[in-house]
Scaffold this active site. Structure first.
Site, short mmCIF file in Angstrom:
data_model
loop_
_atom_site.label_atom_id
_atom_site.label_comp_id
_atom_site.label_asym_id
_atom_site.label_seq_id
_atom_site.Cartn_x
_atom_site.Cartn_y
_atom_site.Cartn_z
N GLU A 299 0.83 -1.22 0.00
CA GLU A 299 0.00 0.00 0.00
C GLU A 299 0.86 1.27 0.00
OE1 GLU A 299 -2.77 -0.60 3.28
OE2 GLU A 299 -4.07 -1.76 1.95
N ASP A 373 -8.45 -8.81 4.42
CA ASP A 373 -8.20 -7.67 5.29
C ASP A 373 -9.27 -7.53 6.39
OD1 ASP A 373 -7.10 -5.40 6.31
OD2 ASP A 373 -7.80 -4.06 4.75
N GLU A 401 -12.49 -1.86 12.07
CA GLU A 401 -12.52 -1.18 10.78
C GLU A 401 -13.69 -1.66 9.90
OE1 GLU A 401 -8.84 -1.58 8.66
OE2 GLU A 401 -9.64 -0.69 6.82
#
Ligand code: GCV
Length: 712
Positions: A299, A373, A401
């Site tokens: 990333e 993820d 998240e």
């Protein structure tokens, strides 16, 4: 002062005290006076003195904790005196005949025994940390009102490095943080030591956490500047008496950004020397520094591949700088690249599996629990079991998240348990993830478990009060990955809500059912990564325009007129081929694949009948609706506790449950409406119809979602 005024003033201060006492700050370490007089009097008889043998900082922490815990529970101050009955705590070796050799021989690093002997409750640690953990265990038992007259406890941690990962930036924002700002006040450190740091350390030590990475994996090289290191050293000084080591994230390009070098190539001797000097400087300030956590070539983060070097070459270079001081490198396997056409699911495995055996002894590979993820439910990462020669450590996310962020009640212990109990078949049946994490399957001495922290400046630490249960569960499972989620829920509830047994059972039931509820109203049947873009708050199955295809939702759900789901069998991406064949066998066939993982591995026709005789479409609808019913039940259960729970905590959870219910309905309606355009099938008539059309949900815009800059 007249009587009325006096009464008013008193009432004001009492209510102030009441509010303060119940704002959730004390977490599970409440130490309130035990209301049951029978239990309290019994404890008073059993404990009339506290003796902690030794005076090191860690043992002083143990003594302080016992003294404050007992003063709270019993309402009297107890310290060292000549009474007959009491607590004796210390390192086993220093306790002479009080601890028999056979007990000592069972102890391992950081372990402890607790037992009764000659009217005493003995807490004997293998070392100082073990003694501290034993004292916390004893206090936990008292918080649960346990019988202390027949104690025979032996505990050794099953995992060596039990560490929180703070995704905290130096400007005090927290990546994926939903509980305020970072608790690390870099501006005022090292001179101002917020008392919260000590309470943070106490809370972690009470559940066996022995490390904290205080900076974000999306790292900033600035943290290696001398003044920042002095600030980190001040934190390390607060943590040390609680057995906690500090770690920092290492930005791979630091030698360029901070050191002014032209390269960060790990094979360049000048770069190597830069890191060696930096390590020396760090250890001169923080003698018990734990080491580095690294996110590299992922990333947008820099890494060894920028110089044509492998992850092993990068990790080993850092590891060699730390090795003389006993430090470790936790190198993350969370890598995927848009230049690689392969299914993102497969990329970490493709990158790391070939490197097995190439890492230095003080490198641990940190793997997220699933291959994508931190989704509400993921199959385990195929890397668990695939690198027998490398210590592979678990990375769980405690912050939510993708699980409702700061407003949903989702007891993550159930999810952690599901992952840890999964059989990878890496060495035949019984090769559970827990056995990989504790090192027993491949005989590794270095073991670890990391949890991405959900802590912030909110008064109750975690924003949602039940977020505390996730922090607690992480610590307990890092200590013992074989613990049952239901036992953890029970423990946390008993310590956090000293209410009637019936009420506690209600809370435990809420926690137990909450993860499945969330999966149902967000991503049933193995759907994944269908959240809104960037901030990942709310539904976004329609997301199809992002800088990378594997950041979109359509990449993952692959809905079309034929069906739904990602074919990861040999006719598709063949990600299943990365698992042991016995594991693969269970999932490879649509007929036998467990329904909760179906769409992770198969593109399933809308009208296909699943094992329960209903079509995929009907199952999908019913699961989404079931999720709402489950949340509604949680609300009802919580409401039934109103008279037993202090108003501040009751209201806080109630308001969050109200948001959760509203958002669960939003998730359901948005997703069902979206997928219906492909299935072209009706929502079963007995179910409430969505409130709005798809366009309405797609147009929703919420600039207040955490983690984004508000914009139109
Ligand atoms: C710290 C996901 C998150 C990022 C996070 C990343 C990681 O992509 O959305 O915020 O970055 O995982 O784990 O490195």
């Amino acid at each position: 002062m007249n009587i009325k005024l006096f009464a008013l003033t008193l009432a004001f201060f009492c209510s102030f005290y009441w509010l303060k006492a119940d704002d959730g700050y004390r977490l599970w370490l409440r130490y309130d006076k035990i209301a049951d007089a029978g239990v309290r009097e019994n404890y008073k008889k059993q404990i009339q003195f506290i003796q902690v043998i030794g005076d090191s900082p860690i043992l002083q922490s143990a003594r302080k904790e016992l003294e404050s815990g007992l003063a709270g529970f019993l309402g009297i101050n107890i310290s060292e005196n000549s009474a007959e009955n009491g607590i004796v705590a210390g390192v086993a070796e220093s306790m002479g005949a009080l601890v028999l050799p056979e007990k000592k021989s069972e102890l391992r690093s950081e372990g402890y025994v607790i037992f009764n002997k000659n009217n005493k409750i003995v807490v004997a640690g293998f070392d100082e940390k073990g003694t501290l953990y034993g004292c916390f265990h004893l206090l936990r038992l008292m918080g649960q009102h346990a019988d202390l007259s027949r104690l025979d406890i032996l505990e050794n941690p099953k995992v060596q490095i039990r560490v929180l990962n703070h995704w905290d930036n130096l400007d005090r924002t927290v990546e994926r943080g939903y509980a305020g700002f970072s608790i690390w006040n870099w501006h005022q450190l090292p001179h101002y030591i917020d008392p919260r740091y000590t309470d943070y350390a106490r809370a972690n030590a009470s559940i066996g956490i022995n490390g904290a990475v205080v900076t974000n994996v999306n790292a900033n090289a600035l943290v290696f500047r001398r003044d920042y290191l002095e600030k980190a050293a001040a934190l390390a000084d607060v943590f040390r008496p609680y057995g906690i080591k500090i770690y920092l994230t290492a930005r791979f390009s630091s030698p360029i950004e901070l050191g002014g070098l032209k390269t960060a190539d790990p094979l360049d001797p000048i770069v190597q020397r830069w890191w060696q000097k930096k390590a020396k400087e760090i250890y001169s300030l923080i003698p018990n520094f734990g080491g580095f956590l690294v996110k590299a070539n992922s990333e947008g983060q820099p890494g060894p591949q920028d110089y044509g070097r492998s992850h092993a070459e990068g990790a080993n270079m850092l590891a060699r700088a730390l090795a003389p001081y006993g430090g470790v490198v936790m190198w993350r396997a969370f890598v995927y690249s848009h230049e690689t056409p392969a299914d993102r699911f497969k990329q970490a495995f493709m990158e790391f599996k070939p490197l097995d055996g190439q890492f230095d002894d003080n490198v641990l590979i940190q793997v997220k629990n699933g291959p994508i993820d931190f989704q509400p439910r993921e199959p385990v990462s195929p890397l668990f079991g695939a690198m027998p020669q490398t210590p592979v450590i678990m990375e769980f996310q405690i912050t939510k998240e993708y699980l409702g962020q700061g407003t949903h009640l989702v007891g993550l212990a159930s999810m952690y348990e599901e992952v840890l109990r999964t059989d990878t078949y890496a060495k035949g049946p019984g090769s559970t993830v827990a056995k990989i994490v504790d090192g027993s399957l491949f005989n590794h001495k270095k073991t670890g478990m990391a949890g991405v922290a959900n802590i912030g400046t909110d008064r109750n630490w975690t924003g949602h009060l039940f977020g505390q249960a996730d922090w607690y569960a992480f610590g307990r499972l890092a200590w013992d990955p074989y613990m049952a989620a239901s036992d953890i829920f029970k423990e946390w509830t008993q310590l956090t809500f000293p209410v009637s047994e019936k009420a506690q059972q209600t809370i435990v039931d809420m926690l137990k059912n909450s993860h499945e509820a969330c999966v149902n109203y967000m991503t049933p049947l193995g759907l994944h990564h269908i959240m809104a873009a960037d901030h990942h708050y709310g539904p976004g199955p329609w997301v199809d325009q992002m800088p990378r295809a594997d950041w979109t939702s359509v990449y993952y759900h692959k809905a079309d007129s034929l069906g739904l789901g990602f074919d990861r069998t040999t006719t598709g991406s063949d990600a299943l081929g990365q698992y042991a064949s016995a594991f693969c066998k269970q999932y490879v066939n649509q007929e036998t694949c467990p329904p909760e993982f179906l769409l992770w591995f198969h593109h399933v026709p809308w009208s296909k009948q699943l094992a329960n005789g209903k079509t995929l479409w009907e199952n999908l609808c019913r699961d989404y609706y079931k999720g709402i019913a489950q949340v509604a039940l949680m609300k009802k259960q919580w409401q039934s506790l109103e008279s037993e729970i202090d108003p501040e905590r009751f209201q806080s959870v109630w308001m969050h449950l109200t948001i959760q219910e509203k958002e669960a309905i939003w998730w359901r309606d948005a997703c069902v409406t979206y997928f219906q355009q492909f299935s072209k099938m009706a929502i079963p008539a007995d179910l409430e119809q969505p409130l709005h059309d798809l366009e309405y949900y797609e147009k929703l815009n919420y600039p207040y979602a955490p983690g984004i800059r508000p914009r139109w």
